[in-house]
Design a protein around this motif. Structure first.
Motif, short mmCIF file in Angstrom:
data_model
loop_
_atom_site.label_atom_id
_atom_site.label_comp_id
_atom_site.label_asym_id
_atom_site.label_seq_id
_atom_site.Cartn_x
_atom_site.Cartn_y
_atom_site.Cartn_z
N SER A 194 14.85 -41.10 -0.19
CA SER A 194 14.76 -39.65 -0.39
C SER A 194 16.16 -39.04 -0.51
CB SER A 194 13.99 -39.00 0.76
OG SER A 194 12.62 -39.31 0.65
N ASN A 195 17.10 -39.57 0.26
CA ASN A 195 18.47 -39.07 0.14
C ASN A 195 19.05 -39.34 -1.24
OD1 ASN A 195 20.15 -37.68 2.24
ND2 ASN A 195 19.12 -39.16 3.55
N HIS A 216 10.99 -39.78 2.87
CA HIS A 216 11.08 -38.95 4.06
C HIS A 216 11.85 -37.69 3.63
CE1 HIS A 216 11.12 -37.58 8.03
NE2 HIS A 216 11.67 -38.59 8.67
N PRO A 217 11.18 -36.85 2.83
CA PRO A 217 11.91 -35.75 2.18
C PRO A 217 12.58 -34.76 3.13
CG PRO A 217 9.53 -35.49 1.89
CD PRO A 217 9.75 -36.86 2.44
N VAL A 232 0.42 -30.54 1.47
CA VAL A 232 0.75 -31.75 2.23
C VAL A 232 2.27 -31.89 2.28
CG1 VAL A 232 0.58 -34.27 2.30
CG2 VAL A 232 -1.38 -32.91 1.54
N ILE A 233 2.79 -32.09 3.48
CA ILE A 233 4.22 -32.39 3.63
C ILE A 233 4.34 -33.79 4.22
CG2 ILE A 233 6.38 -31.75 4.77
CD1 ILE A 233 5.48 -28.88 4.80
N ASN A 234 5.10 -34.61 3.56
CA ASN A 234 5.31 -35.98 4.00
C ASN A 234 6.39 -36.01 5.09
OD1 ASN A 234 5.58 -38.70 4.28
ND2 ASN A 234 6.37 -39.07 2.19
#
Lengths: 308, 182
Positions: free
Chosen positions: A173-174, A136-137, A126-128
């Motif tokens: 995410s940053n 929001h990687p 799974v990629i978000n």
């Protein structure tokens, strides 16, 4: 080389080494995208499902181009016109996709944490692609790549993130990525959109909070403006857009006060004239188009790492 | 290491590469349109050295490119964590050229198969030839080398290691018992 990763839901479980490896692979993927034939067979026979429950243009297209450049089969799933409208639950949808042979689910959802639920019921990866206000990687990875390609490294960069921190998955995410790679991060915005400093320093002890943008400009290497969501005004968190722009908007005057080497970033889509002005967005300091271009290469690197 | 046996010394490597350089010249009736393409990682310094040898006796510099074939491999799943991908860099348009692929060891032929696929994505060369420092046998595909530094009969349990100054700090080829080339 670090272990193969199963899911990419936030950058919180990415080590500095793994991030560096992904940024290095991104460099090679950029070279693939510069070829006449922008396609390599690395993911041939894999099926990537783009599952978007929330509007998105650039992220969805970016993931689609990335998967295609690696020769994966790409299926787009949108909530509208699907069984979701008939009341099918998220878990049912995931089970169906699994039975149909999906290897990777790329998902966006308005609910924070939805990808964790999907990961529990899906045997593949799974990629978000953005969940609520959580994470929001891949946006953070492309931002890191863009900074690194401009400055050579992330360590010791002064990064100022301006805007609505409380509701920003991009900022969160940053923060994981930037602090892990040793950047000095300052969050800036009105108190109503940042909240108490302890809320941030509990998780990221090195992060600094400022309610005033102007004093930060002279020492900034990177200024990242976040999209201001207009619905925040209705909820009473913002007095007036013009008031926000006066204190936090990236205007030509503020741009002039940045060091010559500084860059201006924005995850898009922009509210021009609110958090950023057109003359700033099109200035040589702005790397906003570069961010979009790098997005495809970064997503290729991540897809390859998880499925290659 | 005690289970290691040297099969080529630094001087023998140098002579093999000079001979290959002459053979490339002869086989192609000159070096017009010849492009050397090293397969990463050790094929790249070998291609550079062949180009230097050619420059010595012909006085012309043939173009040298480098090819990363990671994204073209058919055995990714067997290799655990995704292998590191490096950049491919071909200096000129390869269409109509004579490409000489250069690699250190020819074994199953799968690396060369991947390299042929990669080359095809960059253009349509007039012909593709293959130069290797060591041919150790055990081919799994219908692939052969046009230029060979040394043929080394091996068993599958042995491992051939090419060490080069540029990548390993020393020039030598050794054979090890146990383990095999991938």
């Amino acid at each position: 080389m670090t272990e193969r990763r199963r899911h990419a839901i936030d950058l919180d479980d990415f080590s500095a080494t793994e991030i560096e490896e992904i940024l290095e692979t991104t460099e090679s993927m950029r070279e693939v995208l510069e070829r006449e034939i922008k396609q390599v067979p690395a993911l041939r026979g894999k099926t990537v499902v783009n599952m978007f429950f929330e509007e998105s243009t650039r992220t969805r297209i970016s993931f689609e181009l990335a998967a295609r450049a690696l020769s994966a089969n790409v299926v787009a799933f949108t909530a509208r016109g699907s069984s979701v409208e008939k009341g099918e639950s998220l878990v049912d949808t995931v089970r169906t996709l699994q039975a149909l042979g999906a290897d990777i689910i790329v998902m966006r959802h308005s609910q924070s944490g939805a990808p964790y639920l999907v990961a529990r019921h899906f045997r593949g990866a799974v990629i978000n692609a953005g969940d609520g206000r959580h994470a929001h990687p891949t946006q953070a990875l492309l931002d890191l790549y863009t900074m690194r390609s401009r400055f050579g490294q992330i360590r010791d960069l002064n990064v100022v993130i301006v805007g609505d921190m409380l509701h920003s998955r991009v900022a969160r995410s940053n923060l994981w990525g930037l602090t892990r790679l040793g950047a000095r991060v300052t969050l800036c915005g009105p108190p109503t959109l940042i909240g108490p400093a302890a809320f941030w320093t509990a998780t990221w002890p090195t992060v600094r909070i400022s309610y005033d943008l102007d004093p930060l400009l002279a020492k900034a290497d990177v200024v990242m403006a976040l999209r201001l969501q207009k619905e925040r005004m209705q909820s009473g968190l913002l007095p007036a857009l013009r008031e926000y722009t006066r204190v936090y908007g990236l205007t030509a005057e503020r741009l002039a006060r940045l060091p010559g080497h500084a860059i201006v970033m924005h995850p898009g889509p922009m509210n021009e004239g609110i958090e950023i002005f057109p003359e700033v967005a099109t200035s040589p300091a702005a790397v906003i188009e570069e961010q979009v271009m790098n997005g495809v290469a970064v997503r290729m690197a991540l897809l390859y790492r998880m499925a290659g | 290491m005690s289970n290691e046996k040297q099969i080529l010394s630094a001087d023998e490597i140098r002579r093999a590469l000079v001979r290959i350089a002459h053979e490339i010249d002869e086989r192609n009736g000159g070096l017009r349109d010849v492009v050397l393409v090293g397969i990463r990682s050790r094929g790249v310094p070998l291609a550079e050295r062949i180009a230097a040898a050619i420059a010595d006796f012909e006085g012309t510099r043939v173009p040298v490119g480098q090819l990363d074939i990671t994204l073209y491999r058919d055995d990714l799943k067997l290799r655990g964590p995704a292998a590191r991908v490096r950049k491919t860099d071909l200096p000129i348009d390869i269409t109509g050229k004579t490409i000489v692929l250069v690699d250190d060891v020819l074994f199953t032929g799968r690396t060369v198969r991947a390299a042929l696929d990669a080359i095809a994505d960059f253009g349509r060369p007039a012909r593709i030839q293959l130069a290797v420092l060591i041919d150790r046998g055990h081919r799994e595909l219908p692939i052969r080398a046009d230029f060979v530094g040394k043929n080394v009969p091996t068993s599958l349990s042995e491992r051939v290691m090419v060490r080069l100054r540029e990548t390993d700090g020393i020039d030598e080829v050794v054979i090890q018992r146990g383990g095999s080339n991938d």
